[in-house]
Design a protein around this motif. Structure first.
Motif, PDB file in Angstrom:
ATOM      1  N   PHE A 135      79.146 -58.084-125.380  1.00 27.00           N
ATOM      2  CA  PHE A 135      77.960 -57.816-126.179  1.00 27.00           C
ATOM      3  C   PHE A 135      78.015 -58.662-127.449  1.00 27.00           C
ATOM      4  O   PHE A 135      79.085 -58.830-128.041  1.00 27.00           O
ATOM      5  CB  PHE A 135      77.890 -56.344-126.595  1.00 27.00           C
ATOM      6  CG  PHE A 135      77.831 -55.366-125.462  1.00 27.00           C
ATOM      7  CD1 PHE A 135      76.831 -55.419-124.515  1.00 27.00           C
ATOM      8  CD2 PHE A 135      78.787 -54.375-125.358  1.00 27.00           C
ATOM      9  CE1 PHE A 135      76.774 -54.511-123.476  1.00 27.00           C
ATOM     10  CE2 PHE A 135      78.742 -53.446-124.325  1.00 27.00           C
ATOM     11  CZ  PHE A 135      77.733 -53.522-123.377  1.00 27.00           C
ATOM     12  N   ASP A 136      76.866 -59.169-127.877  1.00 23.15           N
ATOM     13  CA  ASP A 136      76.772 -59.810-129.185  1.00 23.15           C
ATOM     14  C   ASP A 136      76.510 -58.694-130.189  1.00 23.15           C
ATOM     15  O   ASP A 136      75.367 -58.363-130.507  1.00 23.15           O
ATOM     16  CB  ASP A 136      75.653 -60.851-129.201  1.00 23.15           C
ATOM     17  CG  ASP A 136      75.631 -61.675-130.477  1.00 23.15           C
ATOM     18  OD1 ASP A 136      76.468 -61.410-131.371  1.00 23.15           O
ATOM     19  OD2 ASP A 136      74.773 -62.566-130.590  1.00 23.15           O
ATOM     20  N   ALA A 137      77.588 -58.073-130.654  1.00 24.06           N
ATOM     21  CA  ALA A 137      77.498 -56.910-131.526  1.00 24.06           C
ATOM     22  C   ALA A 137      78.766 -56.821-132.353  1.00 24.06           C
ATOM     23  O   ALA A 137      79.817 -57.327-131.963  1.00 24.06           O
ATOM     24  CB  ALA A 137      77.317 -55.636-130.701  1.00 24.06           C
ATOM     25  N   HIS A 138      78.668 -56.165-133.504  1.00 26.26           N
ATOM     26  CA  HIS A 138      79.857 -55.917-134.309  1.00 26.26           C
ATOM     27  C   HIS A 138      79.809 -54.483-134.828  1.00 26.26           C
ATOM     28  O   HIS A 138      78.730 -53.888-134.989  1.00 26.26           O
ATOM     29  CB  HIS A 138      79.973 -56.913-135.469  1.00 26.26           C
ATOM     30  CG  HIS A 138      78.933 -56.757-136.526  1.00 26.26           C
ATOM     31  ND1 HIS A 138      77.643 -57.254-136.397  1.00 26.26           N
ATOM     32  CD2 HIS A 138      78.963 -56.140-137.747  1.00 26.26           C
ATOM     33  CE1 HIS A 138      76.938 -56.979-137.477  1.00 26.26           C
ATOM     34  NE2 HIS A 138      77.706 -56.298-138.316  1.00 26.26           N
ATOM     35  N   LEU A 172      73.647 -54.639-133.294  1.00 23.87           N
ATOM     36  CA  LEU A 172      73.416 -55.592-132.214  1.00 23.87           C
ATOM     37  C   LEU A 172      72.814 -56.876-132.760  1.00 23.87           C
ATOM     38  O   LEU A 172      72.031 -56.867-133.712  1.00 23.87           O
ATOM     39  CB  LEU A 172      72.478 -54.990-131.171  1.00 23.87           C
ATOM     40  CG  LEU A 172      72.846 -53.614-130.608  1.00 23.87           C
ATOM     41  CD1 LEU A 172      71.861 -53.212-129.517  1.00 23.87           C
ATOM     42  CD2 LEU A 172      74.277 -53.589-130.077  1.00 23.87           C
ATOM     43  N   ASN A 173      73.161 -57.976-132.114  1.00 24.03           N
ATOM     44  CA  ASN A 173      72.666 -59.290-132.507  1.00 24.03           C
ATOM     45  C   ASN A 173      72.138 -60.032-131.291  1.00 24.03           C
ATOM     46  O   ASN A 173      72.381 -59.644-130.143  1.00 24.03           O
ATOM     47  CB  ASN A 173      73.789 -60.121-133.152  1.00 24.03           C
ATOM     48  CG  ASN A 173      74.505 -59.392-134.266  1.00 24.03           C
ATOM     49  OD1 ASN A 173      73.878 -58.965-135.222  1.00 24.03           O
ATOM     50  ND2 ASN A 173      75.817 -59.239-134.144  1.00 24.03           N
ATOM     51  N   GLY A 174      71.433 -61.135-131.540  1.00 22.01           N
ATOM     52  CA  GLY A 174      71.059 -62.069-130.482  1.00 22.01           C
ATOM     53  C   GLY A 174      70.301 -61.429-129.344  1.00 22.01           C
ATOM     54  O   GLY A 174      69.350 -60.668-129.544  1.00 22.01           O
ATOM     55  N   THR A 193      66.905 -47.181-134.843  1.00 25.11           N
ATOM     56  CA  THR A 193      66.774 -46.123-133.838  1.00 25.11           C
ATOM     57  C   THR A 193      67.450 -46.476-132.513  1.00 25.11           C
ATOM     58  O   THR A 193      67.331 -45.728-131.547  1.00 25.11           O
ATOM     59  CB  THR A 193      65.289 -45.823-133.563  1.00 25.11           C
ATOM     60  OG1 THR A 193      64.643 -47.021-133.098  1.00 25.11           O
ATOM     61  CG2 THR A 193      64.604 -45.328-134.824  1.00 25.11           C
ATOM     62  N   GLY A 194      68.157 -47.587-132.472  1.00 29.65           N
ATOM     63  CA  GLY A 194      68.779 -48.002-131.222  1.00 29.65           C
ATOM     64  C   GLY A 194      70.084 -47.286-130.958  1.00 29.65           C
ATOM     65  O   GLY A 194      70.801 -46.870-131.867  1.00 29.65           O
ATOM     66  N   GLU A 195      70.401 -47.139-129.685  1.00 27.14           N
ATOM     67  CA  GLU A 195      71.698 -46.599-129.275  1.00 27.14           C
ATOM     68  C   GLU A 195      72.188 -47.391-128.077  1.00 27.14           C
ATOM     69  O   GLU A 195      71.450 -47.697-127.153  1.00 27.14           O
ATOM     70  CB  GLU A 195      71.599 -45.118-128.915  1.00 27.14           C
ATOM     71  CG  GLU A 195      72.935 -44.386-128.814  1.00 27.14           C
ATOM     72  CD  GLU A 195      73.746 -44.731-127.567  1.00 27.14           C
ATOM     73  OE1 GLU A 195      74.962 -44.982-127.689  1.00 27.14           O
ATOM     74  OE2 GLU A 195      73.146 -44.764-126.456  1.00 27.14           O
ATOM     75  N   GLY A 196      73.477 -47.700-128.103  1.00 29.87           N
ATOM     76  CA  GLY A 196      74.080 -48.409-126.990  1.00 29.87           C
ATOM     77  C   GLY A 196      73.650 -49.859-126.921  1.00 29.87           C
ATOM     78  O   GLY A 196      72.991 -50.387-127.824  1.00 29.87           O
ATOM     79  N   ALA A 197      74.027 -50.498-125.815  1.00 26.99           N
ATOM     80  CA  ALA A 197      73.737 -51.917-125.638  1.00 26.99           C
ATOM     81  C   ALA A 197      73.606 -52.220-124.154  1.00 26.99           C
ATOM     82  O   ALA A 197      74.211 -51.546-123.305  1.00 26.99           O
ATOM     83  CB  ALA A 197      74.841 -52.775-126.256  1.00 26.99           C
ATOM     84  N   ARG A 198      72.807 -53.255-123.845  1.00 33.05           N
ATOM     85  CA  ARG A 198      72.597 -53.695-122.470  1.00 33.05           C
ATOM     86  C   ARG A 198      72.640 -55.212-122.402  1.00 33.05           C
ATOM     87  O   ARG A 198      71.985 -55.913-123.179  1.00 33.05           O
ATOM     88  CB  ARG A 198      71.235 -53.215-121.957  1.00 33.05           C
ATOM     89  CG  ARG A 198      71.204 -51.763-121.559  1.00 33.05           C
ATOM     90  CD  ARG A 198      71.877 -51.496-120.213  1.00 33.05           C
ATOM     91  NE  ARG A 198      71.069 -52.025-119.117  1.00 33.05           N
ATOM     92  CZ  ARG A 198      71.446 -53.032-118.327  1.00 33.05           C
ATOM     93  NH1 ARG A 198      72.571 -53.682-118.527  1.00 33.05           N
ATOM     94  NH2 ARG A 198      70.656 -53.426-117.353  1.00 33.05           N
ATOM     95  N   VAL A 199      73.427 -55.733-121.469  1.00 32.18           N
ATOM     96  CA  VAL A 199      73.426 -57.152-121.151  1.00 32.18           C
ATOM     97  C   VAL A 199      73.926 -57.295-119.711  1.00 32.18           C
ATOM     98  O   VAL A 199      74.782 -56.529-119.269  1.00 32.18           O
ATOM     99  CB  VAL A 199      74.311 -57.948-122.138  1.00 32.18           C
ATOM    100  CG1 VAL A 199      75.790 -57.597-121.974  1.00 32.18           C
ATOM    101  CG2 VAL A 199      74.092 -59.446-122.014  1.00 32.18           C
TER     102      VAL A 199
END
Length: 256
Positions: A135-138, A172-174, A193-199
């Motif tokens: 994920f592009d996240a930190h 989340l980024n990108g 308001t986001g939760e989690g990540a998807r890629v």
């Protein structure tokens, strides 16, 4: 008796000679398994069997041969100390995991491993844990814990329910998009308001509970993507989810 059968909460390997077989790999269950993550493995295994697959569950811990032939990978939550213990091994497997993700292998990573599938995690004490960049996240640690029942809406999976318990704030980024929009609870960081990540076919989330018993749409997604990748088709079975729907309704009605 096999090592697998001796593990509490594990489904034993079954019908390995069956026509269609899925291998579920649980990542780092020794150190990243403090929020009911065995329940996710058990639920996914039984759901796959209900759809007609034979299932093998394999644990991967530091020092084990890495099961590159896994069809679905699951990873759970852990304290900062657990993340520190697995970090070197995870970084050694980073390229393999990134390639598996890019090739469409379905994965579910929760809480601590969700954080380490991002770029990095800076703990509240100032330690920097490098992630593997699926994920592009930190993530940054905070003094406040975000804890309580959580409900969210996903365009892909519908209403999701669970329980969050984390002090890390994830941004989340990108091209990395959130898994869902929070309607009750805090989510990734409280500031959006986001939760989690998807890629690709990878799902990251802070939802515990365990997640999959109350959210079979995610289980079906993981199974479908694994079957399509391995066999080129997925023919779902009509499963009676009436008891699950009752549990979901109860969870949604609970106060924060």
């Amino acid at each position: 008796m096999s090592q697998l059968q001796n593990q509490p909460g594990h489904e034993a390997s079954a019908d390995l000679a069956g026509e269609k077989h899925l291998k579920i790999v649980q990542l780092y269950p020794r150190d990243m398994n403090i929020y009911g993550d065995w329940g996710n493995t058990l639920s996914l295994s039984r759901r796959a069997k209900a759809h007609g697959f034979s299932v093998e569950v394999v644990d991967y811990n530091p020092g084990d041969p890495f099961p590159k032939d896994g069809d679905i990978f699951l990873g759970g939550g852990g304290q900062d100390s657990g993340q520190s213990r697995i970090q070197d091994d995870l970084l050694a497997r980073a390229e393999t995991l990134r390639q598996l993700a890019a090739d469409g292998t379905p994965m579910l990573v929760i809480c601590g491993l969700y954080q380490l599938f991002g770029q990095d995690f800076k703990t509240v004490s100032g330690q920097r844990l490098q992630g593997i960049g699926v994920f592009d996240a930190h993530t940054v640690g905070s003094e406040e814990r975000l804890i309580g029942n959580i409900v969210e809406e996903s365009a892909e999976f519908g209403t999701l329910v669970g329980f969050e318990n984390h002090s890390g704030l994830t941004y989340l980024n990108g091209d990395t998009k959130p898994l869902a929009t929070v309607t009750k609870g805090d989510g990734n960081n409280k500031s959006d308001t986001g939760e989690g990540a998807r890629v690709h076919n990878v799902v990251g989330t802070y939802l515990h509970g365990s997640l999959l018993p109350k959210n079979p749409a995610i289980s079906d997604f993981l199974i479908k993507q694994a079957a399509l990748k391995k066999y080129g088709e997925f023919v779902p079975v009509d499963i009676d989810d009436s008891l699950i729907e009752q549990a979901r309704a109860s969870a949604i009605a609970r106060p924060r």
